[in-house]
Design a protein around this motif. Structure first.
Motif, short mmCIF file in Angstrom:
data_model
loop_
_atom_site.label_atom_id
_atom_site.label_comp_id
_atom_site.label_asym_id
_atom_site.label_seq_id
_atom_site.Cartn_x
_atom_site.Cartn_y
_atom_site.Cartn_z
N THR A 1 -0.59 -8.42 0.36
CA THR A 1 -0.21 -7.09 0.74
C THR A 1 0.93 -7.25 1.62
O THR A 1 0.61 -7.58 2.84
CB THR A 1 -1.54 -6.46 1.35
OG1 THR A 1 -2.76 -6.65 0.48
CG2 THR A 1 -1.12 -4.86 1.31
N SER A 2 1.98 -6.26 1.35
CA SER A 2 3.23 -6.44 2.05
C SER A 2 3.30 -4.93 2.77
O SER A 2 3.40 -3.95 1.86
CB SER A 2 4.48 -6.89 1.17
OG SER A 2 5.63 -6.94 2.03
N LEU A 3 3.57 -4.94 3.94
CA LEU A 3 3.87 -3.43 4.57
C LEU A 3 5.25 -2.98 4.82
O LEU A 3 5.54 -1.92 4.84
CB LEU A 3 3.22 -3.74 6.10
CG LEU A 3 1.92 -3.63 6.28
CD1 LEU A 3 1.64 -3.78 7.72
CD2 LEU A 3 1.12 -2.56 5.94
N HIS A 4 6.20 -4.06 4.55
CA HIS A 4 7.53 -3.86 5.08
C HIS A 4 8.32 -4.29 3.80
O HIS A 4 8.23 -5.41 3.26
CB HIS A 4 7.93 -4.61 6.18
CG HIS A 4 9.27 -4.22 6.71
ND1 HIS A 4 9.77 -3.18 7.18
CD2 HIS A 4 10.46 -5.22 6.40
CE1 HIS A 4 10.99 -3.11 7.72
NE2 HIS A 4 11.41 -4.47 7.22
N ALA B 1 8.30 0.08 4.25
CA ALA B 1 7.21 0.92 3.67
C ALA B 1 7.50 1.30 2.39
O ALA B 1 8.68 1.99 1.97
CB ALA B 1 6.99 2.05 4.75
N TRP B 2 6.58 1.59 1.65
CA TRP B 2 6.51 2.37 0.08
C TRP B 2 6.82 3.75 0.32
O TRP B 2 6.63 4.42 1.26
CB TRP B 2 5.20 2.16 -0.45
CG TRP B 2 4.89 2.95 -1.90
CD1 TRP B 2 5.32 2.27 -3.08
CD2 TRP B 2 4.72 4.08 -2.19
NE1 TRP B 2 5.10 3.24 -3.97
CE2 TRP B 2 4.81 4.48 -3.48
CE3 TRP B 2 3.91 5.40 -1.43
CZ2 TRP B 2 4.34 5.30 -4.26
CZ3 TRP B 2 3.71 6.48 -2.11
CH2 TRP B 2 3.65 6.61 -3.24
N THR B 3 7.77 4.25 -0.62
CA THR B 3 7.98 5.54 -0.89
C THR B 3 8.17 6.00 -2.18
O THR B 3 8.10 5.31 -2.85
CB THR B 3 9.62 5.70 -0.03
OG1 THR B 3 10.34 6.98 -1.04
CG2 THR B 3 10.56 4.69 -0.52
N PRO C 1 -7.46 3.30 0.04
CA PRO C 1 -8.66 2.48 -0.42
C PRO C 1 -8.37 1.87 -1.79
O PRO C 1 -9.11 0.79 -2.08
CB PRO C 1 -9.66 3.48 -0.37
CG PRO C 1 -9.25 4.69 -0.62
CD PRO C 1 -7.84 4.60 -0.24
N PRO D 1 0.77 -1.21 -0.11
CA PRO D 1 0.20 0.06 -0.12
C PRO D 1 0.83 1.24 0.14
O PRO D 1 1.84 1.29 0.34
CB PRO D 1 -0.65 -0.13 1.54
CG PRO D 1 0.08 -1.15 2.16
CD PRO D 1 0.96 -1.93 1.31
N THR D 2 0.63 2.39 -0.55
CA THR D 2 1.26 3.52 -0.60
C THR D 2 0.88 4.09 0.92
O THR D 2 1.69 4.51 1.37
CB THR D 2 0.75 4.60 -1.64
OG1 THR D 2 -0.83 4.76 -1.55
CG2 THR D 2 0.92 4.27 -3.19
N TYR D 3 -0.26 4.38 1.17
CA TYR D 3 -0.69 4.92 2.41
C TYR D 3 -1.20 3.72 3.21
O TYR D 3 -1.97 2.89 2.49
CB TYR D 3 -1.62 6.04 2.61
CG TYR D 3 -0.64 7.42 2.05
CD1 TYR D 3 -0.61 8.32 2.82
CD2 TYR D 3 -0.23 7.48 0.68
CE1 TYR D 3 0.03 9.55 2.41
CE2 TYR D 3 0.48 8.71 0.33
CZ TYR D 3 0.59 9.63 1.12
OH TYR D 3 1.48 10.67 0.87
N SER D 4 -1.30 3.86 4.60
CA SER D 4 -1.97 2.87 5.37
C SER D 4 -3.49 2.63 5.12
O SER D 4 -3.94 1.62 5.20
CB SER D 4 -1.87 3.07 7.00
OG SER D 4 -0.58 3.21 7.27
N GLY D 5 -3.91 3.63 4.52
CA GLY D 5 -5.45 3.59 4.66
C GLY D 5 -5.94 3.72 3.14
O GLY D 5 -6.96 3.75 2.79
N VAL E 1 -5.85 -0.05 -2.51
CA VAL E 1 -5.15 -1.39 -2.39
C VAL E 1 -6.21 -2.56 -2.81
O VAL E 1 -5.99 -3.49 -3.55
CB VAL E 1 -4.61 -1.53 -0.99
CG1 VAL E 1 -4.20 -2.92 -0.96
CG2 VAL E 1 -3.66 -0.38 -0.79
N GLU E 2 -7.32 -2.34 -2.33
CA GLU E 2 -8.35 -3.58 -2.42
C GLU E 2 -8.55 -3.58 -3.95
O GLU E 2 -9.03 -4.63 -4.65
CB GLU E 2 -9.66 -3.49 -1.81
CG GLU E 2 -9.36 -3.67 -0.22
CD GLU E 2 -8.97 -2.26 0.61
OE1 GLU E 2 -9.19 -1.17 0.01
OE2 GLU E 2 -8.41 -2.64 1.70
#
Lengths: 299, 153
Positions: free
Chosen positions: B64-67, B69-71, B39, B33-37, B41-42
């Protein structure tokens, strides 16, 4: 839906998943996939409680900020506050999912957000109090709360990046960059309002006075936080960094730092113990009633 | 596969496509995901599943991989060019981030964002939070056009 539908309606994605919950309509059922999900060797009940503390802080403030949607002083601010709420909601979903996973009782993010009672919520009071748009505040008060909250969270997440819980570390590393935007936004508004007209200065000052009594709780460690060294952050260690930031913003805004006594605790207990202010019941009623009235409802 | 909110970019241009692995007819796609929230991504997951099914892969998993973090530094050079061509100011490169506390920024944004239409460096930020989580809204003082800017993160 028909997978071969050539029209590719944008709405198809929303109903693509059999298990899409009404709350998000997403099918985002493996939010922690791809992260190292090993549970560190600590007491699981403690780690679950800690994940709930972090998740509830983000969830409850997200709910509060969403109340501004269509009520902010200008359209851009509607969008900004909604964006900040969305970032916090995203963080909350990951943290609550982690709480459910560590707990191991089959509760997912929705069960934790919508089916817990007030005493089970572990957020700090600062996240839940009324700061506007309704009684209890105005835009300046909301900015004051956001300034304090995001300065504190930023300091907390910046240390949490090194947590022995790989999921908490990943959520913090990601959330940190979002919180930096939130804090700058609140800080710049504080300067505009504090250094603005007589009326804006008065309101910003009143806003800071409204939220200041809730500062102390942010730096008061709960026993759970102290029982998780290496995993949790001891909030007492954040105080000087956060106070320095707040002092710098207030100086630039021409505002004096409030000198307010900490809000009273109930027999020594506060939000981290599940003891909340009067506002919390109303907040949860609004947030949860649809899910409780129509269990399992979908988009 | 295009980004639902920035359709001028593919998911690979945007840097959210991490990995595609195929084993015995089963495809595992990893996105971030670009940002945690965010929408989208789905929506990305649904688009990927649909496209892969259409391409004949019955078993598709989107992770979905968090780590890490996207930049915005992960947006490809090609991606930056496509953004500019679409009238969206691309993010500048941030490079490696310093450790320690995140510095407070009280001043209005000082980073110059040239107008993607006329190239003028004289632009102002109208709103730090734009129509999507990843964009701010700016206006060019020379050609007077408002434009979006993908925020550095």
């Amino acid at each position: 839906m028909n997978a071969d539908n050539a029209t590719d309606s944008v709405y198809d994605g929303l109903v693509d998943q059999e298990d899409a919950h009404w709350a998000f309509g997403t099918g985002f059922h493996e939010p922690l996939a791809g992260v190292d999900r090993a549970v560190p060797d600590v007491d699981r009940a403690d780690l679950t409680a800690y994940c709930l503390m972090l998740g509830d802080d983000a969830l409850v403030l997200s709910q509060r900020l969403a109340e501004w949607c269509s009520r902010a002083p200008e359209l851009e601010e509607d969008v900004a506050l909604a964006n900040i709420a969305l970032d916090l909601l995203g963080q909350a979903r990951l943290l609550l999912t982690r709480a459910g996973e560590v707990e191991g009782a089959g509760r997912d993010e929705d069960a934790l957000a919508y089916l817990r009672d007030e005493r089970e919520f572990r957020n700090v009071h600062l996240a839940e109090i009324e700061c506007g748009p309704f009684a209890g505040g105005d835009f300046a008060t909301t900015i004051a709360r956001l300034l304090v909250f995001s300065s504190w969270k930023l300091a907390q997440y910046s240390r949490l990046r090194g947590s022995a819980d790989p999921v908490l570390a990943a959520v913090a590393a990601k959330g940190l960059k979002e919180l930096a935007y939130h804090r700058d936004h609140a800080a710049q508004w504080t300067v505009r309002l504090g250094d603005g007209t007589e009326e804006s200065h008065r309101r910003m000052r009143a806003g800071l006075h409204r939220v200041w009594p809730f500062l102390d709780e942010l730096f008061t460690a709960h026993p759970v936080e102290l029982r998780l060294p290496g995993v949790a952050v001891d909030p007492a260690g954040l105080r000087s960094e956060v106070e320095d930031v707040l002092a710098e913003v207030c100086r630039a805004a021409g505002l004096e730092l409030p000198d307010a006594a900490p809000a009273a605790r109930v027999a020594g207990k506060a939000g981290r113990d599940g003891v909340h202010t009067e506002a919390m019941g109303y907040l949860l009623a609004e947030m949860q009633h649809l899910h409780r009235s129509l269990p399992g409802a979908k988009w | 596969m295009r980004d639902p909110e920035l359709p001028v970019l593919t998911l690979a241009d945007l840097g959210v496509l991490r990995e595609v692995v195929e084993r015995d007819g089963r495809v595992v796609v990893t996105i971030t995901p670009t940002y945690s929230g965010c929408p989208a991504v789905e929506e990305m997951g649904a688009d990927l599943r649909r496209a892969l099914r259409r391409a004949g892969f019955a078993e598709v998993e989107v992770r979905t991989s968090l780590h890490p973090a996207w930049t915005t530094d992960w947006i490809t050079e090609d991606g930056l060019r496509k953004l500019r061509e679409a009238g969206i100011a691309p993010p500048s490169r941030l490079g490696p981030r310093a450790a320690g506390p995140v510095p407070l920024n009280l001043a209005p944004p000082s980073r110059r964002v040239p107008c993607p239409r006329c190239g003028s460096p004289r632009t102002t930020e109208l709103s730090r939070f734009g129509a999507t989580a990843c964009k701010a809204l700016r206006r060019c003082e020379d050609c007077a056009e408002p434009f979006e800017h993908v925020k550095e993160i």
